[in-house]
Design a protein around this motif. Sequence first.
Motif, PDB file in Angstrom:
ATOM      1  N   SER A 156      -2.067  12.030   7.245  1.00 10.44           N
ATOM      2  CA  SER A 156      -1.740  11.698   8.450  1.00 10.44           C
ATOM      3  C   SER A 156      -2.423  10.620   9.241  1.00 10.44           C
ATOM      4  CB  SER A 156      -1.222  12.920   9.573  1.00 10.44           C
ATOM      5  OG  SER A 156      -2.760  13.499   9.784  1.00 10.44           O
ATOM      6  N   ASN A 157      -3.676  10.704   8.636  1.00  9.05           N
ATOM      7  CA  ASN A 157      -4.786   9.669   9.162  1.00  9.05           C
ATOM      8  C   ASN A 157      -4.470   8.339   8.617  1.00  9.05           C
ATOM      9  OD1 ASN A 157      -6.048  11.881  10.496  1.00  9.05           O
ATOM     10  ND2 ASN A 157      -7.368  12.191   8.630  1.00  9.05           N
ATOM     11  N   PHE A 158      -3.588   8.200   7.618  1.00 12.54           N
ATOM     12  CA  PHE A 158      -3.656   7.014   6.943  1.00 12.54           C
ATOM     13  C   PHE A 158      -1.779   6.526   7.073  1.00 12.54           C
ATOM     14  CE2 PHE A 158      -6.967   8.968   4.895  1.00 12.54           C
ATOM     15  CZ  PHE A 158      -7.849   7.753   4.893  1.00 12.54           C
ATOM     16  N   ASN A 159      -1.101   7.129   8.046  1.00 14.47           N
ATOM     17  CA  ASN A 159       0.178   6.647   8.192  1.00 14.47           C
ATOM     18  C   ASN A 159       0.504   5.243   8.621  1.00 14.47           C
ATOM     19  OD1 ASN A 159       1.044   9.467   8.022  1.00 14.47           O
ATOM     20  ND2 ASN A 159       1.193   9.692  10.259  1.00 14.47           N
ATOM     21  N   ASP A 160      -0.538   4.496   9.110  1.00 15.59           N
ATOM     22  CA  ASP A 160      -0.232   3.014   9.648  1.00 15.59           C
ATOM     23  C   ASP A 160      -0.292   2.324   8.139  1.00 15.59           C
ATOM     24  OD1 ASP A 160      -0.300   3.735  12.161  1.00 15.59           O
ATOM     25  OD2 ASP A 160      -2.418   2.932  12.428  1.00 15.59           O
ATOM     26  N   TYR A 161      -0.918   2.895   7.259  1.00 14.88           N
ATOM     27  CA  TYR A 161      -0.871   2.300   5.762  1.00 14.88           C
ATOM     28  C   TYR A 161       0.108   2.808   4.676  1.00 14.88           C
ATOM     29  CZ  TYR A 161      -5.499   1.149   7.816  1.00 14.88           C
ATOM     30  OH  TYR A 161      -6.295   0.605   8.803  1.00 14.88           O
ATOM     31  N   LEU A 162       0.874   3.653   5.214  1.00 17.53           N
ATOM     32  CA  LEU A 162       1.744   4.157   4.243  1.00 17.53           C
ATOM     33  C   LEU A 162       2.954   3.286   4.243  1.00 17.53           C
ATOM     34  CD1 LEU A 162       1.492   8.022   4.721  1.00 17.53           C
ATOM     35  CD2 LEU A 162       0.190   6.584   2.900  1.00 17.53           C
ATOM     36  N   ASN A 163       3.549   3.255   2.806  1.00 17.75           N
ATOM     37  CA  ASN A 163       4.716   2.252   2.512  1.00 17.75           C
ATOM     38  C   ASN A 163       4.279   0.798   3.411  1.00 17.75           C
ATOM     39  OD1 ASN A 163       5.934   4.412   1.116  1.00 17.75           O
ATOM     40  ND2 ASN A 163       6.506   5.204   3.187  1.00 17.75           N
ATOM     41  N   PHE A 164       3.149   0.447   3.290  1.00 18.21           N
ATOM     42  CA  PHE A 164       2.968  -0.785   3.854  1.00 18.21           C
ATOM     43  C   PHE A 164       3.394  -2.068   2.995  1.00 18.21           C
ATOM     44  CE2 PHE A 164       0.146  -4.329   4.775  1.00 18.21           C
ATOM     45  CZ  PHE A 164      -0.054  -4.568   5.938  1.00 18.21           C
ATOM     46  N   LYS A 165       4.045  -2.995   3.390  1.00 21.86           N
ATOM     47  CA  LYS A 165       4.327  -4.225   2.639  1.00 21.86           C
ATOM     48  C   LYS A 165       4.585  -5.310   3.588  1.00 21.86           C
ATOM     49  CE  LYS A 165       7.121  -5.942  -1.141  1.00 21.86           C
ATOM     50  NZ  LYS A 165       8.329  -5.837  -1.980  1.00 21.86           N
ATOM     51  N   ARG A 166       3.822  -6.395   3.252  1.00 17.21           N
ATOM     52  CA  ARG A 166       3.824  -7.656   4.021  1.00 17.21           C
ATOM     53  C   ARG A 166       3.324  -8.731   3.318  1.00 17.21           C
ATOM     54  NH1 ARG A 166       0.456  -7.181   9.479  1.00 17.21           N
ATOM     55  NH2 ARG A 166       1.780  -4.997   9.717  1.00 17.21           N
ATOM     56  N   MET A 167       4.153  -9.906   3.555  1.00 18.15           N
ATOM     57  CA  MET A 167       3.824 -11.005   3.027  1.00 18.15           C
ATOM     58  C   MET A 167       2.399 -11.726   3.177  1.00 18.15           C
ATOM     59  SD  MET A 167       6.552 -11.806   1.320  1.00 18.15           S
ATOM     60  CE  MET A 167       6.067 -13.517   0.621  1.00 18.15           C
ATOM     61  N   PHE A 168       1.735 -12.127   2.260  1.00 15.58           N
ATOM     62  CA  PHE A 168       0.408 -12.205   2.349  1.00 15.58           C
ATOM     63  C   PHE A 168       0.081 -13.401   3.201  1.00 15.58           C
ATOM     64  CE2 PHE A 168      -3.663 -14.265   1.248  1.00 15.58           C
ATOM     65  CZ  PHE A 168      -4.573 -13.300   1.049  1.00 15.58           C
ATOM     66  N   ALA A 169       0.981 -14.414   3.342  1.00 16.28           N
ATOM     67  CA  ALA A 169       0.530 -15.460   4.242  1.00 16.28           C
ATOM     68  C   ALA A 169       0.871 -15.020   5.713  1.00 16.28           C
ATOM     69  CB  ALA A 169       1.571 -16.605   3.881  1.00 16.28           C
ATOM     70  N   GLU A 172     -12.080  12.944  -1.475  1.00 12.81           N
ATOM     71  CA  GLU A 172     -12.825  14.122  -0.925  1.00 12.81           C
ATOM     72  C   GLU A 172     -12.242  15.259  -2.321  1.00 12.81           C
ATOM     73  OE1 GLU A 172     -11.627  17.896   1.914  1.00 12.81           O
ATOM     74  OE2 GLU A 172     -12.206  16.008   2.937  1.00 12.81           O
ATOM     75  N   GLU A 173     -13.251  16.001  -2.771  1.00 18.48           N
ATOM     76  CA  GLU A 173     -13.067  16.745  -3.755  1.00 18.48           C
ATOM     77  C   GLU A 173     -12.418  15.947  -5.014  1.00 18.48           C
ATOM     78  OE1 GLU A 173     -12.483  20.950  -1.485  1.00 18.48           O
ATOM     79  OE2 GLU A 173     -10.977  20.022  -2.619  1.00 18.48           O
ATOM     80  N   LYS A 174     -13.224  14.850  -5.194  1.00 14.08           N
ATOM     81  CA  LYS A 174     -12.599  13.906  -6.296  1.00 14.08           C
ATOM     82  C   LYS A 174     -11.128  13.610  -6.203  1.00 14.08           C
ATOM     83  CE  LYS A 174     -16.608  15.255  -9.215  1.00 14.08           C
ATOM     84  NZ  LYS A 174     -16.878  16.017 -10.699  1.00 14.08           N
ATOM     85  N   LYS A 175     -10.618  13.667  -5.290  1.00 10.94           N
ATOM     86  CA  LYS A 175      -9.160  13.373  -5.149  1.00 10.94           C
ATOM     87  C   LYS A 175      -8.856  12.103  -4.395  1.00 10.94           C
ATOM     88  CE  LYS A 175      -7.358  17.974  -4.879  1.00 10.94           C
ATOM     89  NZ  LYS A 175      -6.657  19.459  -4.483  1.00 10.94           N
ATOM     90  N   THR A 176      -8.253  11.076  -4.985  1.00  6.21           N
ATOM     91  CA  THR A 176      -8.372   9.838  -4.387  1.00  6.21           C
ATOM     92  C   THR A 176      -6.917   9.507  -3.857  1.00  6.21           C
ATOM     93  OG1 THR A 176      -9.967   9.046  -5.806  1.00  6.21           O
ATOM     94  CG2 THR A 176      -8.691   7.227  -4.542  1.00  6.21           C
ATOM     95  N   MET A 177      -6.611   9.013  -2.625  1.00  8.93           N
ATOM     96  CA  MET A 177      -5.556   8.928  -2.075  1.00  8.93           C
ATOM     97  C   MET A 177      -4.913   7.637  -2.552  1.00  8.93           C
ATOM     98  SD  MET A 177      -4.144   8.886   1.846  1.00  8.93           S
ATOM     99  CE  MET A 177      -4.639  10.462   2.137  1.00  8.93           C
ATOM    100  N   PHE A 178      -5.523   6.663  -2.272  1.00 10.85           N
ATOM    101  CA  PHE A 178      -5.190   5.176  -2.701  1.00 10.85           C
ATOM    102  C   PHE A 178      -5.712   4.719  -4.080  1.00 10.85           C
ATOM    103  CE2 PHE A 178      -5.099   5.382   1.739  1.00 10.85           C
ATOM    104  CZ  PHE A 178      -3.843   5.110   2.122  1.00 10.85           C
ATOM    105  N   CYS A 180       0.941  -1.176   0.059  1.00 10.95           N
ATOM    106  CA  CYS A 180       0.119  -0.017  -0.066  1.00 10.95           C
ATOM    107  C   CYS A 180       1.035   1.376  -0.095  1.00 10.95           C
ATOM    108  CB  CYS A 180      -1.070   0.023   1.280  1.00 10.95           C
ATOM    109  SG  CYS A 180      -2.153   1.463   1.327  1.00 10.95           S
ATOM    110  N   GLU A 181       0.614   2.203  -0.760  1.00  9.99           N
ATOM    111  CA  GLU A 181       1.449   3.339  -0.941  1.00  9.99           C
ATOM    112  C   GLU A 181       0.423   4.571  -1.622  1.00  9.99           C
ATOM    113  OE1 GLU A 181       3.611   2.498  -5.257  1.00  9.99           O
ATOM    114  OE2 GLU A 181       4.569   2.396  -3.290  1.00  9.99           O
ATOM    115  N   LEU A 182       0.952   5.631  -1.222  1.00 10.98           N
ATOM    116  CA  LEU A 182       0.329   6.761  -1.936  1.00 10.98           C
ATOM    117  C   LEU A 182       0.178   6.649  -3.549  1.00 10.98           C
ATOM    118  CD1 LEU A 182       1.618   9.862   0.265  1.00 10.98           C
ATOM    119  CD2 LEU A 182      -0.384   8.810   0.305  1.00 10.98           C
ATOM    120  N   SER A 183      -0.831   7.210  -3.874  1.00  6.87           N
ATOM    121  CA  SER A 183      -0.974   7.618  -5.502  1.00  6.87           C
ATOM    122  C   SER A 183      -0.093   8.564  -5.914  1.00  6.87           C
ATOM    123  CB  SER A 183      -2.310   7.829  -5.792  1.00  6.87           C
ATOM    124  OG  SER A 183      -3.013   9.265  -5.475  1.00  6.87           O
TER     125      SER A 183
END
Length: 323
Positions: free
Chosen positions: A292-305, A317-323, A272-275
């Motif tokens: 900052s509300n999504f800090n836990d998901y920024l640069n997120f990478k983990r093995m699926f298993a 918000e205002e047609k701007k998509t973060m992910f 998971c990362e920013l667009s």
Amino acid sequence: MSAIPNGLWGEDIHDVLKSYDATNLESKQKLTILGFDAEELRKATGGKQQQTTLRAFLSCMNKPQTPHNETLMTEKWLLDYTLEDALVDEVSVPYRVASKLVKLFADGKEVAYIARYRGDAHEGMSCDQIRHSFKVFSDVKDINKKVEKAIDNISTKTNSEEDRQFAMEKLKSAREPADITEVTQLYATSRKTKATIAREMGLEEVARDILEGKCVSLSQLVGSKPELKSLKLVEENTANAIADLLNRMPETVEAVKRIAHLKTNVMLSVCCELSNKARKWTADDKSSRLISNFNDYLNFKRMFAKSKIIRFLPWNEEKKTMF
């Protein structure tokens, strides 16, 4: 299934038809009584003042009924499998039974009629099995109509014969509406794909030669088309053509299906990362502070298993998509 009252056969057929008409005033479908065309029964009365229902049915049986399968025979069939094939696969009946059922369904015979009077055709099938067979019959016919519309629609949105042929092959093998949607979404707009552009440049044959292990000099292709102005453009578009050929290989399609259902030994990871748009936001952008509300998901990478089930919610918000 409840038995037919014995008294019915002795009643006047005119009274039976009137009663049937009264209960089917709103129906727009062709009316049948125990599998017999209501209009054919009217004709079978021969204008007689009074005739028992039994005699009318016997007279109707001795006359050739209007063939409902004329529409089926003239219908443009596009699927690469038949109605009989579908019944064999979905209902697990022998082909000979499937063939007889298809003819009866096409002739407008009702499930109740087939279950009660056509044991020679269904060979001991239950009423539920025959009903399921009719549903499969109807669904497949509906899919065939949708495929025809999808092909017509795609033909107007692409000028590439290669794309049309590829889409037709996929559509003709559709087993459910979702298969049709999957193909039509690829051609939802008339925008050319990278693969289409590469084919128009004549690079598909080059890509095939490379995949077959032949030696190809890409530098000689520079200038062969007005768009191929440099070796870099030749390489990029050739790579797109190769990727398209690989994506369309049956082996690739099956591999992707296995991965999608996690039936694979491939090492999968969750990322998971920013667009790109979100990365360009500055401190002055009012949307930037919400990152900052999504800090836990920024640069997120983990093995699926090793990952827990995580629900990712897209933020808009205002047609701007973060992910």
